[in-house]
Design an enzyme around this catalytic site. Structure first.
Site, short mmCIF file in Angstrom:
data_model
loop_
_atom_site.label_atom_id
_atom_site.label_comp_id
_atom_site.label_asym_id
_atom_site.label_seq_id
_atom_site.Cartn_x
_atom_site.Cartn_y
_atom_site.Cartn_z
CG HIS A 153 -2.06 -0.92 0.96
ND1 HIS A 153 -3.42 -0.72 0.69
CD2 HIS A 153 -2.15 -2.43 1.45
CE1 HIS A 153 -4.00 -1.77 0.59
NE2 HIS A 153 -3.29 -2.68 1.14
CG ASP A 359 0.62 9.60 0.30
OD1 ASP A 359 0.24 8.42 0.63
OD2 ASP A 359 -0.15 10.47 0.67
P1 ADP Z 1 -2.82 7.41 4.66
O1 ADP Z 1 -3.12 6.00 4.63
O2 ADP Z 1 -1.07 7.46 4.72
O3 ADP Z 1 -2.97 7.88 6.31
P2 ADP Z 1 -4.69 8.33 2.81
O4 ADP Z 1 -4.72 9.83 2.39
O5 ADP Z 1 -4.46 7.06 1.80
O6 ADP Z 1 -3.27 8.23 3.75
O7 ADP Z 1 -5.57 7.72 3.85
C1 ADP Z 1 -6.11 8.62 4.94
C2 ADP Z 1 -7.43 8.16 5.45
O8 ADP Z 1 -7.74 8.83 6.65
C3 ADP Z 1 -8.61 8.88 4.40
O9 ADP Z 1 -9.57 7.75 4.19
C4 ADP Z 1 -9.06 10.09 5.07
O10 ADP Z 1 -10.34 10.11 4.95
C5 ADP Z 1 -8.88 9.71 6.76
N1 ADP Z 1 -8.44 10.95 7.43
C6 ADP Z 1 -7.61 11.74 7.14
N2 ADP Z 1 -7.60 12.61 8.16
C7 ADP Z 1 -8.52 12.47 8.85
C8 ADP Z 1 -9.21 13.07 10.03
N3 ADP Z 1 -8.55 14.43 10.37
N4 ADP Z 1 -10.21 12.67 10.65
C9 ADP Z 1 -10.84 11.59 9.91
N5 ADP Z 1 -10.43 10.81 9.11
C10 ADP Z 1 -9.39 11.34 8.56
#
Ligand code: ADP
Length: 448
Positions: A153, A359
């Site tokens: 991932h 990312d």
């Molecule tokens: P990573 O897997 O590195 O954290 P991604 O962008 O692929 O990055 O996934 C992040 C996930 O976390 C997304 O589904 C997003 O909606 C959720 N997310 C990110 N920030 C927040 C937040 N402050 N509150 C709730 N959910 C969040």
């Protein structure tokens, strides 16, 4: 799955993340099992643990527990402290000593043991992510005929960076126990092929198949998506629409950033770009507001603790320099926010800033267009996010170029409505077509 203790009683909940959503259908249809670590469970007596076991069994999940040393060495030190920075091009974030691989192996072997214990002929096993790179080979030893898929991932880094790992060959040998190895993008797939060539002098054929110990191992590109239909449906709810009105202000344009607080997400340079915008275009002072939500993350790993202070200081400095009695440019929220708030922020944003330095995919970049049922809003996206390979209708930026990013924010803020909607419609079409269900279907079909 996560376990919470509420009023002394354990409650097992399904996770809401993209992976759990995407696999819910196949898990239910095929009578599948989830095998994984549900986190450390505290504050329960024996009957409490029996209750947890019953709830896991009902959800068809098999929990695997980790002791304190395993959490520290396997999860925090090796996975998040060593593999994560290398795969995100940050060898400068590596601790001086990168030992503890024996604990990584021990935990991976336990996963392989539990899978082998539950394995029935005809099963397909799908192993996820960088914490479990040794599982495919360890499972192959235990169940030689098993059908094993592996998906990474996060990015597979450039060979120059991967070669710095003392355990580089051993990790690749772990992966090559699989029948199918999936990556988000062509770039990561290319890096992995280059590493295979350099370390083992093996080459994939035209069908992307490598001969490995008399077995074929197939490589593939499977860009992960989000549950677009679910985002669109939730974004249309009246509770969300009410919040959108609260967040919008006719005198100010709204810039939004939503991330886990991680040094790979490019938050400091994004803040500098907003500062630069206010310097280069003073006309935006008091006319923009930047909301940055950052979910606390991995604060037991040293590199993350320092990083948190760096971001705090930068927000303070920028607000100190530009705020007026009636206006603050940066609203920084260091916490997780509920689903409705997240959706309302996506829907209220005039410009969404997704500018990671590196990312694997970045799902926020896909959740944003999935939520923009009004075809409005501009996405500024880092060319170093996996999502950039598919989302070419976003405004792509080099996040290391602070001035260039500032200029791109200005362009987004002044873009005419036709171009905005044309780009958003194209982005939406892409995320609708390539949603998370398609991702699971494609991977499982290839594995089958
Ligand atoms: P990573 O897997 O590195 O954290 P991604 O962008 O692929 O990055 O996934 C992040 C996930 O976390 C997304 O589904 C997003 O909606 C959720 N997310 C990110 N920030 C927040 C937040 N402050 N509150 C709730 N959910 C969040």
């Amino acid at each position: 799955m996560t376990v919470r203790v509420e009023n002394g009683h354990p409650v097992v909940r399904r996770s809401v993340g993209g992976l759990a959503t995407g696999l819910r259908g196949p898990h239910e249809r095929s009578g599948g099992l989830w095998i994984g670590w549900p986190g450390t469970i505290e504050g329960l007596d024996r009957t409490g643990f029996e209750d947890v076991d019953r709830q896991f069994a009902t959800a068809r999940a098999v929990p695997l527990s980790l002791d304190t040393e395993e959490v520290e060495v396997f999860y925090e030190h090796i996975s998040n402290g060593v593999l994560w920075p290398i795969c995100h091009d940050r060898i400068d974030r590596l601790p001086l000593r990168v030992d503890g691989w024996d604990v990584y192996e021990r935990v991976n072997a336990r996963y392989a043991d539990v899978v082998a214990e539950h394995y029935r002929p005809g099963d397909r096993v799908w192993v996820h992510d960088y914490q479990l790179m040794r599982v495919p080979a360890l499972l192959r030893e235990r169940v030689p005929d098993a059908r094993i898929g592996y998906f990474l991932h996060i990015p597979f880094p450039s060979p120059e960076l991967f070669m710095t790992l003392p355990t580089r060959s051993w990790l690749v040998e772990g992966l090559m126990g699989a029948d199918l190895i999936g990556f988000h993008t062509r770039r990561y797939h290319g890096h992995f092929r280059a590493v295979l060539r350099r370390l083992f002098s093996v080459e994939a054929n035209r069908d992307d198949v490598v001969r490995w110990q008399e077995r074929p191992v197939r490589l593939g590109v499977f860009p992960m998506g989000v549950d677009t239909a679910d985002f669109a449906a939730r974004a249309a709810r009246p509770e969300v629409a009410t919040r959108v009105l609260e967040y919008r202000d006719s005198r100010q344009r709204l810039l939004v950033g939503i991330d886990r607080l991680d040094y790979s997400k490019g938050i400091p340079r994004r803040l500098l770009a907003v500062e630069r915008l206010l310097q280069m275009h003073p006309e935006w002072r008091e006319r923009i507001r930047f909301i940055q939500v950052a979910v606390p993350s991995r604060d037991r790993v040293g590199a993350y603790r320092h990083f948190r202070h760096e971001v705090d200081a930068l927000v303070g400095r920028i607000n100190g320099a530009f705020a007026t009695p009636t206006w603050t440019p940066v609203h920084y929220m260091h916490r997780s926010v509920p689903g409705d708030v997240l959706l309302a922020l996506y829907r209220a944003a005039d410009v969404m800033l997704v500018t990671p330095l590196r990312d694997g995919m970045n799902l926020v970049a896909k959740e944003f267009p999935a939520s923009r049922i009004d075809d409005e809003g501009v996405l500024i996206l880092s060319e170093f996010a996996g999502a950039a390979e598919e989302l070419s209708d976003a405004l792509l930026v080099n996040p290391y170029d602070v001035d260039g990013t500032a200029a791109m924010i200005h362009r987004a803020l002044t873009m005419d409505v036709e171009e905005r909607q044309r780009r958003m419609r194209a982005l939406r079409a892409t995320v609708i077509e390539r949603d998370v269900h398609r991702w699971t279907d494609c991977f499982l079909a290839a594995l089958g």
